[in-house]
Design an enzyme around this catalytic site. Structure first.
Site, PDB file in Angstrom:
ATOM      1  N   HIS A  64      34.743  33.236  40.718  1.00 17.73           N
ATOM      2  CA  HIS A  64      34.812  33.564  39.306  1.00 17.73           C
ATOM      3  C   HIS A  64      36.269  33.415  38.877  1.00 17.73           C
ATOM      4  O   HIS A  64      37.185  33.817  39.606  1.00 17.73           O
ATOM      5  CB  HIS A  64      34.298  34.977  39.030  1.00 17.73           C
ATOM      6  N   ASP A  66      38.486  34.746  37.023  1.00 15.14           N
ATOM      7  CA  ASP A  66      39.489  35.808  36.978  1.00 15.14           C
ATOM      8  C   ASP A  66      40.028  36.168  38.359  1.00 15.14           C
ATOM      9  O   ASP A  66      40.914  37.014  38.474  1.00 15.14           O
ATOM     10  CB  ASP A  66      38.924  37.053  36.281  1.00 15.14           C
ATOM     11  N   HIS A 270      39.640  46.822  38.767  1.00 14.19           N
ATOM     12  CA  HIS A 270      38.741  45.841  38.160  1.00 14.19           C
ATOM     13  C   HIS A 270      38.041  46.443  36.941  1.00 14.19           C
ATOM     14  O   HIS A 270      36.845  46.299  36.739  1.00 14.19           O
ATOM     15  CB  HIS A 270      37.715  45.332  39.178  1.00 14.19           C
TER      16      HIS A 270
END
Length: 303
Positions: A64, A66, A270
């Site tokens: 992903h 990020d 996160h």
């Protein structure tokens, strides 16, 4: 040996004006490990005065954006700085396919040499090892194949007591065996137990990185007894349904993982960008696991 963890990015997919996507540096004497490389990682390395030339090993948990969009920028900057070294990248195999065209487009001869190590995304494996430390990857539960990482100091030998060497006239040739756990027999036939001759070594240090993942109990056995657990806490319990839908965790679930894995300390991060203030994350997690801290960018955590 001590571990020093620096948080470079603590947010989830969408960065905010004061929180970057996931990136961390774990400094172990003799090694500097970059864990995930979200957008802006090189800026955060600068702000935290971490030398780019120290980055030799990069661990990417999943693909992903990020968690890896900062990688090509970092490698490009290292090349512009003339860093001359191999850079080992431990990641899902598709990462090389994704960024190799960008690497090929960099003008001139590359001073750095990226070396890609594909991860096994289905079972745990040792991905790095030297005489002092080993790094394991292990599958977690997310919407795409994702791994966590366990950084674990290797056990040291016991320390022999100097006064025992003199008291029992222990020859130099026997010291190595005693430090490895052997008892000692004197010239007159007495057996001196190892625990009398030695002091135990310090407990090996360990750090576990678990993001992105839903609450996944099988992880607990792998990271059992870890000194510091970083576990994602994207949402609060009020959005538990969304956490389950997106295969993320709440702060309470992160705390439950710390509890069942018998971790010494929990670090949560996160965070979803929808949350401007983070104190409620710590409050929620501490209801289950008291020794919980927030992952704050620029802060160092010593193990």
């Amino acid at each position: 040996m001590s571990f020093e963890l620096t948080i470079l990015g603590s947010n989830s997919a969408l960065p905010t004006s004061n929180r970057y996507p996931t990136a961390q540096v774990l400094d172990v004497p003799g090694r500097c490990f970059l864990i995930d490389c979200g957008e802006g990682t090189q800026i955060q390395l600068r702000r935290n005065k971490i030398s780019f030339s120290k980055i030799r090993h990069i661990f990417i948990s999943h693909l992903h954006g990020d968690h890896y969009y900062g990688l090509i920028g970092l490698l490009s900057t290292m090349n512009l700085l003339g860093v001359k070294s191999d850079v080992h990248i431990y990641a899902p195999s598709e990462l090389k396919t994704l960024i190799q065209p960008q690497l090929d487009f960099i003008r001139g001869e590359m001073s750095i040499k990226p070396i890609f190590h594909p991860l096994n995304l289905k079972k745990r494996q040792t991905v790095f090892e030297n005489k002092n430390i080993e790094v394991l990857s292990f599958p977690v539960k997310h919407s795409i194949p994702t791994v966590g990482f366990l950084f674990r100091e290797k056990p040291k030998q016991a320390n022999i007591k100097k006064e025992m060497i003199k008291a029992y006239n222990i020859p130099l040739a026997k010291i190595k065996d005693i430090k490895a756990g052997a008892d000692f027999e004197t010239e007159d036939g007495r057996l001196i137990p190892n625990e009398k001759l030695t002091t135990p070594p310090p407990k090996p240090k360990s750090y576990a990185f678990c993001t992105d993942t839903a609450f996944h109990p099988p992880i607990a056995e792998i990271i059992s007894g870890v000194d510091l657990l970083y576990h994602e806490a994207t949402f609060l319990e009020e959005l538990k349904d969304l956490a389950e839908k997106t295969l993320h965790s709440t702060a309470r679930q992160a705390a439950e993982m710390a509890k069942i894995s018998n971790a010494s300390k929990l670090l949560i991060g996160h965070f979803s960008s929808r949350f401007k203030k983070l104190e409620n994350f710590k409050t929620e997690a501490r209801e289950v696991f008291k020794n919980t801290e927030l992952a704050i960018e620029g802060k160092k955590y010593i193990i």
